[in-house]
Design an enzyme around this catalytic site. Structure first.
Site, short mmCIF file in Angstrom:
data_model
loop_
_atom_site.label_atom_id
_atom_site.label_comp_id
_atom_site.label_asym_id
_atom_site.label_seq_id
_atom_site.Cartn_x
_atom_site.Cartn_y
_atom_site.Cartn_z
N VAL A 1 6.35 -3.68 -11.03
CA VAL A 1 7.56 -3.71 -11.83
C VAL A 1 8.09 -5.14 -11.85
O VAL A 1 8.23 -5.78 -10.80
CB VAL A 1 8.63 -2.76 -11.25
CG1 VAL A 1 9.98 -2.96 -11.94
CG2 VAL A 1 8.17 -1.31 -11.39
N HIS B 1 10.95 -7.12 11.41
CA HIS B 1 11.99 -6.12 11.15
C HIS B 1 13.09 -6.70 10.26
O HIS B 1 14.28 -6.67 10.63
CB HIS B 1 12.60 -5.64 12.47
CG HIS B 1 11.65 -4.91 13.35
ND1 HIS B 1 11.85 -4.76 14.71
CD2 HIS B 1 10.49 -4.28 13.08
CE1 HIS B 1 10.85 -4.08 15.24
NE2 HIS B 1 10.01 -3.77 14.27
N HIS C 1 13.15 -0.52 16.72
CA HIS C 1 12.22 -0.77 15.62
C HIS C 1 12.72 0.05 14.43
O HIS C 1 13.25 1.15 14.60
CB HIS C 1 10.82 -0.40 16.05
CG HIS C 1 10.35 -1.19 17.24
ND1 HIS C 1 9.34 -2.13 17.17
CD2 HIS C 1 10.77 -1.19 18.53
CE1 HIS C 1 9.17 -2.68 18.36
NE2 HIS C 1 10.03 -2.12 19.20
N VAL D 1 0.87 -1.17 0.00
CA VAL D 1 0.00 0.00 0.00
C VAL D 1 0.90 1.22 0.00
O VAL D 1 2.05 1.14 0.46
CB VAL D 1 -0.92 -0.02 1.25
CG1 VAL D 1 -0.11 0.07 2.54
CG2 VAL D 1 -1.97 1.09 1.20
#
Length: 601
Positions: A242, A534, A577, A104
């Site tokens: 792509v 992460h 984070h 998104v």
């Protein structure tokens, strides 16, 4: 919800304004956390250049699941999530682990839990040391992260950016039982660190900020906070994939590859006059390189892809934070966030959501706020024997002459570098089914696992429509397993120490009273370990001889105008984070690109 017209009109005003008769000068593949931040800065810094962003996912300006802070996590597994997963992990009893990544505009920072923190000064300095470049020192990276921030709460003693796009603030609703957090940790020898936690000195216990825009109390990310600042020279194409980067024919065999554009999924070619920049993230940037002919020659040959540049480290060096949960049932009549998750159609959640819609204080304001970052000396209460034993396990897990592993080992002897993060949550975040009721959870996360894995295209079906082969090698060494167990044991110690002990009742829900022996702890860790989502390192910014994919200017080795700008370039997983790092990387990248671009435009 957000006013749909506000971001909707911004998006429409951006798309299609640039000169349609000209090829874009810069193509950025990926409109995520770093991609839109970079695109906006290029638009402003090079106003005569045309910039095109191509994003596979949609624009979702009015999506409440993204915009409402308290609905964080509700989009995981949704249409806004790529829905990746690892291959079965033998140390986890053959389990697969979800790898949630944003599909998104705004990327994974549109899906994440709004944790907004930074790692230690020593860790950022190590980036520059590893690539031998002062432009990646702590001072430069920290300045870049501050440039992205717009802090809106009263002075807290930390260093903040005050004029950047990404709003940051403290929660205006903090559940009362979280007041036990800091005094409990202090009693266990962890210092309170409210004033330094975001300034390169994260060791200690604190309440931290979150990326929320206080005007309407909505999530602040690159889509709704950076992109509206862009000029009329930026075009965004959502819902477009792509397939690969296109290169000019080499004038001679050893000449650098020159990217001349991209080829879309349907075969359409789009030319770029100056640069192509991959910002597709740690999972897909390496895959796009491989599909374009850059990567391990053996893998590319197996996939039937012509080898344009043999670069063995593409897709390697995969690192991720791993975690365990300790769960405790709150005493009767203690409110928690659980009804907003597990009874979200009930009267209380409905009432709270209406309060949020009216921009009044609501449980839907809540995001993670109570953190503690600790070294092993603090976790083990100064027990040098325990620290030494764990250090030896890390040393035995390290690969010889591997600079990433050597850097992680150096962190073990630096008391300023956190090794364990523990977060106190105001709801159930267990590995097993929600049993009903109100809970608090302690999430313990290992900051520097020695396990490193890989992500590659599937050579049997080398297309963008085939999910990548993700193998993090979770818990593939004894250090990671024992370190994770040590964190969960310390979380249990927190829970049984006053004043924290006074907020819960009954028995520990997870790990539970039956987890006490070494074998029971090992079984619990292997059966419940999860990811903190992460992933980094798969296009590492390192010298090529040390496993690098990009140089200090973020250019892919063997090319002269193809860069990677996302968290895949982070060489060593930081003790934070990764959202703030993504913005910092984008800001530094923008400075590099603009500096070069001004010679042309």
């Amino acid at each position: 919800m957000l006013n749909p017209s506000s971001l909707g009109l911004v998006l429409l005003a951006v798309v299609g304004i640039a000169d349609a008769a000209k090829d874009p000068d810069y193509i950025i593949v990926g409109g995520g956390t770093a991609g839109l931040a970079l695109a906006t800065r290029l638009s402003l810094g090079l106003p005569k250049a045309n910039i095109l962003v191509i994003e596979a996912g949609p624009a979702a300006p009015d999506e409440v699941r993204i915009n409402v802070p308290g609905l964080r996590g509700s989009t995981l597994g949704s249409e806004y999530d790529w829905g990746f997963a690892t291959v079965p992990q033998p140390p986890l009893n053959g389990r697969t682990v979800d790898v949630n990544r944003g599909k998104v505009l705004g990327g994974s920072a549109a899906l994440n839990y709004l944790c907004y923190d930074r790692a230690s000064e020593a860790e950022y300095d190590s980036w520059g040391d590893l690539i031998d470049s002062s432009q990646w020192s702590f001072n430069k990276i920290f300045k870049a992260m501050l440039k992205s921030e717009n802090y809106t709460s009263p002075d807290d003693g930390n260093k903040h950016g005050k004029s950047g796009p990404i709003r940051s603030t403290y929660n205006r609703l903090v559940p009362s039982f979280l007041s036990t957090w800091k005094p409990t940790l202090k009693k266990l020898g962890v210092p309170i660190n409210d004033a330094g936690s975001l300034s390169g000195d994260p060791i200690g216990v604190s309440f931290q900020t979150t990326n929320i825009d206080p005007t309407k109390y909505t999530r602040s990310n690159s889509f709704n906070s950076y992109l509206p600042l862009a000029g009329r020279n930026l075009v965004v194409r959502p819902n477009t994939r792509v397939a690969k980067v296109e290169f000019a024919k080499r004038p001679k065999p050893n000449a650098p590859l020159r990217a001349i554009g991209v080829i879309l999924e349907d075969g359409t070619k789009i030319s770029a006059t100056t640069e192509v920049i991959l910002s597709a993230g740690s999972i897909q940037s390496p895959g796009l390189l491989e599909l374009s002919g850059i990567g391990q020659s053996s893998l590319l040959k197996k996939a039937g892809i012509p080898v344009l540049q043999d670069l063995p480290s593409v897709g390697e060096n995969y690192q991720d934070h791993i975690r365990l949960s300790n769960v405790y049932r709150l005493k009767a009549n203690t409110p928690s966030f659980d009804p907003m998750i597990f009874e979200n159609s009930g009267p209380f959640a409905t009432q709270q959501f209406q309060l949020w819609l009216d921009n009044k204080i609501s449980w839907y304001d809540y995001t993670s706020t109570a953190y503690s970052f600790m070294n092993w000396q603090q976790i083990f209460g100064g027990n040098k024997t325990a620290v030494s034993a764990l250090t030896k396990l890390a040393q035995s897990a390290a690969q010889k002459k591997n600079v990433v592993d050597s850097t992680k080992l150096s962190y073990l002897s630096d008391s300023s570098v956190p090794q364990m993060e523990i977060i106190m949550e105001a709801n159930f975040v267990g590995a097993f089914a929600y049993p009903g009721g109100n809970y608090t959870t302690l999430l313990s996360s290992l900051m520097h696992p020695m396990s490193r894995g890989s992500v590659h295209i599937n050579p049997s079906s080398p297309t963008i429509n085939t999910k990548p082969v993700i193998d993090p090698n979770y818990l593939s060494n004894e250090y990671d397993l024992q370190a994770l167990i040590a964190g969960s044991k310390f979380a249990r110690k927190i829970a049984t120490t006053e004043p924290f002990k006074s907020i819960w009742e009954g028995v520990e829900v997870e790990p539970g009273p039956n987890v006490n022996t070494e074998e029971e702890w090992r079984a619990f860790a292997k059966s419940t370990m999860g990811s903190f989502y992460h992933p980094v390192g798969t296009c590492a910014m390192l010298p090529a001889k040390d496993g690098g994919v990009v140089d200090a200017d973020l250019k892919v080795y063997g090319t002269d105008n193809l860069r990677v700008v996302d968290c895949s370039v982070i060489p060593v997983l930081p003790s934070a984070h990764i959202q703030t790092a993504a913005y910092g990387i984008a800001e530094i990248a923008a400075e590099l690109v603009v500096k070069e671009g001004k010679k042309k435009f």
